[in-house]
Motif scaffolding. Structure first.
Motif, PDB file in Angstrom:
ATOM      1  N   PRO A 280       0.827  -1.214   0.000  1.00 14.88           N
ATOM      2  CA  PRO A 280       0.000   0.000   0.000  1.00 14.88           C
ATOM      3  C   PRO A 280       0.858   1.259   0.000  1.00 14.88           C
ATOM      4  N   GLU A 281       0.343   2.303  -0.645  1.00 11.86           N
ATOM      5  CA  GLU A 281       1.086   3.550  -0.764  1.00 11.86           C
ATOM      6  C   GLU A 281       0.309   4.718  -0.179  1.00 11.86           C
ATOM      7  N   ILE A 282       1.038   5.676   0.387  1.00 12.35           N
ATOM      8  CA  ILE A 282       0.459   6.940   0.830  1.00 12.35           C
ATOM      9  C   ILE A 282       0.150   7.780  -0.404  1.00 12.35           C
ATOM     10  N   LYS A 283      -1.045   8.327  -0.451  1.00  9.35           N
ATOM     11  CA  LYS A 283      -1.483   9.108  -1.608  1.00  9.35           C
ATOM     12  C   LYS A 283      -1.083  10.576  -1.461  1.00  9.35           C
ATOM     13  N   GLY A 284      -0.855  11.221  -2.588  1.00  9.67           N
ATOM     14  CA  GLY A 284      -0.805  12.680  -2.625  1.00  9.67           C
ATOM     15  C   GLY A 284       0.474  13.336  -2.188  1.00  9.67           C
ATOM     16  N   GLY A 285       1.568  12.587  -2.091  1.00 10.43           N
ATOM     17  CA  GLY A 285       2.833  13.212  -1.733  1.00 10.43           C
ATOM     18  C   GLY A 285       2.831  13.890  -0.378  1.00 10.43           C
ATOM     19  N   LEU A 286       2.166  13.295   0.603  1.00 10.10           N
ATOM     20  CA  LEU A 286       2.093  13.891   1.938  1.00 10.10           C
ATOM     21  C   LEU A 286       3.458  13.928   2.611  1.00 10.10           C
ATOM     22  N   VAL A 287       3.619  14.867   3.523  1.00 10.96           N
ATOM     23  CA  VAL A 287       4.878  15.042   4.238  1.00 10.96           C
ATOM     24  C   VAL A 287       4.678  14.641   5.701  1.00 10.96           C
ATOM     25  N   ARG A 288       5.469  13.695   6.161  1.00  9.94           N
ATOM     26  CA  ARG A 288       5.383  13.259   7.553  1.00  9.94           C
ATOM     27  C   ARG A 288       5.693  14.420   8.487  1.00  9.94           C
ATOM     28  N   SER A 289       4.927  14.548   9.570  1.00 12.29           N
ATOM     29  CA  SER A 289       5.186  15.601  10.544  1.00 12.29           C
ATOM     30  C   SER A 289       4.699  15.172  11.918  1.00 12.29           C
ATOM     31  N   GLU A 290       5.625  14.687  12.734  1.00 13.40           N
ATOM     32  CA  GLU A 290       5.281  14.393  14.123  1.00 13.40           C
ATOM     33  C   GLU A 290       4.997  15.681  14.884  1.00 13.40           C
ATOM     34  N   ARG A 291       5.622  16.758  14.466  1.00 13.33           N
ATOM     35  CA  ARG A 291       5.397  18.049  15.115  1.00 13.33           C
ATOM     36  C   ARG A 291       3.946  18.504  14.946  1.00 13.33           C
ATOM     37  N   THR A 292       3.380  18.313  13.757  1.00 10.21           N
ATOM     38  CA  THR A 292       1.990  18.691  13.509  1.00 10.21           C
ATOM     39  C   THR A 292       1.051  17.942  14.450  1.00 10.21           C
ATOM     40  N   GLN A 293       1.252  16.641  14.571  1.00 17.87           N
ATOM     41  CA  GLN A 293       0.417  15.832  15.456  1.00 17.87           C
ATOM     42  C   GLN A 293       0.525  16.303  16.895  1.00 17.87           C
ATOM     43  N   ALA A 294       1.754  16.503  17.354  1.00 20.20           N
ATOM     44  CA  ALA A 294       1.974  16.893  18.747  1.00 20.20           C
ATOM     45  C   ALA A 294       1.373  18.258  19.050  1.00 20.20           C
ATOM     46  N   ALA A 295       1.515  19.199  18.128  1.00 22.38           N
ATOM     47  CA  ALA A 295       1.012  20.557  18.364  1.00 22.38           C
ATOM     48  C   ALA A 295      -0.504  20.581  18.456  1.00 22.38           C
ATOM     49  N   TYR A 296      -1.173  19.840  17.572  1.00 20.52           N
ATOM     50  CA  TYR A 296      -2.644  19.791  17.617  1.00 20.52           C
ATOM     51  C   TYR A 296      -3.120  19.193  18.942  1.00 20.52           C
ATOM     52  N   ILE A 297      -2.523  18.088  19.337  1.00 21.62           N
ATOM     53  CA  ILE A 297      -2.944  17.433  20.578  1.00 21.62           C
ATOM     54  C   ILE A 297      -2.723  18.360  21.770  1.00 21.62           C
ATOM     55  N   ALA A 298      -1.594  19.057  21.793  1.00 15.23           N
ATOM     56  CA  ALA A 298      -1.317  19.982  22.891  1.00 15.23           C
ATOM     57  C   ALA A 298      -2.370  21.079  22.959  1.00 15.23           C
ATOM     58  N   ASP A 299      -2.766  21.607  21.800  1.00 16.62           N
ATOM     59  CA  ASP A 299      -3.763  22.684  21.768  1.00 16.62           C
ATOM     60  C   ASP A 299      -5.111  22.234  22.313  1.00 16.62           C
ATOM     61  N   VAL A 300      -5.607  21.091  21.824  1.00 12.68           N
ATOM     62  CA  VAL A 300      -6.948  20.682  22.261  1.00 12.68           C
ATOM     63  C   VAL A 300      -6.941  20.213  23.708  1.00 12.68           C
ATOM     64  N   LEU A 301      -5.842  19.633  24.165  1.00 14.55           N
ATOM     65  CA  LEU A 301      -5.763  19.260  25.582  1.00 14.55           C
ATOM     66  C   LEU A 301      -5.907  20.486  26.475  1.00 14.55           C
ATOM     67  N   GLU A 302      -5.285  21.582  26.088  1.00 12.50           N
ATOM     68  CA  GLU A 302      -5.411  22.810  26.878  1.00 12.50           C
ATOM     69  C   GLU A 302      -6.854  23.305  26.885  1.00 12.50           C
TER      70      GLU A 302
END
Length: 373
Positions: A280-302
């Motif tokens: 299986p392949e990731i579609k659309g040339g997405l860019v991995r970002s652990e920072r994006t995931q972490a930042a969103y979770i931090a925001d909603v937790l607050e």
């Protein structure tokens, strides 16, 4: 045995002797009051969701030794105070809930048997609920969720032979919304009645954001929340209506995947894999970002902390069938909500997990909030 936990020997010696009362009225004494407890600033419970499924292969399915190690990490490394144990297979659900309770974790126990006849789903719920009641009677802090987003997982509410087909039909508008709501209301009512008949603690249901639920049937108002907003005030406006029932409000799922732009995809972030290709392949040339995931979770937790919600459980701890690889085209972990990444160890199916940036962000938040509390 960790401080505050349940002694396994004591529990196993007595659990089989408990007889669950048949009448719901005999079981309701520990309901709403046990959900509320003494109020304090911030969340009362902070934790993570943990799946107990069979996996796509034996190597990625539930494993007792791995589960015990994971519960230890959730308690001691993530600093969680609660865990949402979900999936199918009553034995897996019960063993995991017992391990979590023994370690002193508060437990949300949620059977999630999907794509089966209604009677089987309700029987699976009843058996799980009886075990939850035995845990509760022996001192565990446990809530029972009668299920999750029935529109997707229960056949017959919307067209489709599987959860994936039902999602596709919903997105394409191939359903009758009035009929859907009537069927959903009926099944939620049946599930609530089954839960009440076997479990004497606090009861809830993992609703989707758009579900219309009669929360009078439950002790806790719960929502699976994957919204994305640019301001924290917008999240507060979204969540405030759930308080109108005057009951504890829990976010029973939240989180995002691991690529740039994932938060904007909400609960559909997983849908970026082309499974018609092998591998299986990731579609659309997405860019991995652990920072994006972490930042969103931090925001909603607050946000959840600022609203003094009852509980928030992050989806998800680990996704064994979505391994990480340095090859971006095949990095299935990008489409995963988990806060640890699965690392394959060769052709034999062996694997281990490593923390993502989100794991460390959540652990720091939970530890800091625990010290405040």
């Amino acid at each position: 045995m960790p401080s505050g936990g349940i002694n396994r020997a004591q529990f196993l010696a007595g659990a089989g002797a408990v007889t669950v009362a048949a009448a719901a009225g005999e079981l309701l004494g520990a309901g709403p009051a046990s959900a509320t407890g003494p109020r304090k600033s911030g969340l009362t419970y902070r934790g993570v969701c943990y799946e107990v499924g069979a996996g796509e292969t034996p190597a990625t399915g539930w494993n007792a030794a791995r589960m015990r190690a994971d519960m230890c990490a959730i308690k001691d490394r993530l600093h969680a105070t609660t865990v949402s144990v979900f999936g199918d297979g009553v034995e897996r659900l019960c063993a995991t809930a017992s391990e979590a309770a023994e370690r002193g974790l508060h437990v949300w126990l949620q059977p999630r048997l999907g794509d089966r006849p209604e009677r089987e789903i309700l029987d699976h719920l009843a058996e799980t609920g009886r075990y939850a009641e035995r845990l509760r009677r022996h001192g565990a802090r446990v809530h029972l969720s009668v299920g999750c987003e029935f529109v997707l997982f229960v056949p017959g509410i919307v067209p489709g032979d599987s959860a994936v087909e039902r999602i596709e039909n919903i997105m394409k508008g191939n359903f009758d919304p009035v009929l859907m709501q009537r069927r959903l209301k009926r099944f939620i009512g049946r599930a609530a009645a089954v839960g009440r008949s076997v479990f004497g603690g606090s009861l809830t249901y993992g609703a989707a954001e758009d579900d219309e639920v009669d929360w009078g049937l439950f002790d806790i108002v719960s929502v699976n929340y994957y919204a994305y907003h640019r301001s924290r005030d917008a999240y507060v406006r979204d969540l405030k209506p759930y308080r109108r029932w005057g009951k504890p409000v829990a976010v029973t799922e939240f989180g995002t995947c691991t690529f740039r732009g994932a938060p904007e995809q909400g609960g559909m972030g997983w849908d970026v894999v082309d499974y018609s290709k092998e591998p299986p392949e990731i579609k659309g040339g997405l860019v991995r970002s652990e920072r994006t995931q972490a930042a969103y979770i931090a925001d909603v937790l607050e946000v959840f902390e600022s609203m003094n919600l009852y509980s928030a459980t992050l989806y998800n701890f680990v996704s064994p069938d979505a391994p990480h690889t340095a090859d971006a085209r095949h990095d299935l972990d990008m489409a995963s909500y988990s806060i640890v990444k699965t690392i394959r160890e060769g052709a034999a199916g062996r694997w281990h997990w490593e923390p993502k940036e989100a794991f460390h962000t959540v652990a720091e938040h939970f530890a800091r909030a625990g010290r405040r509390g």
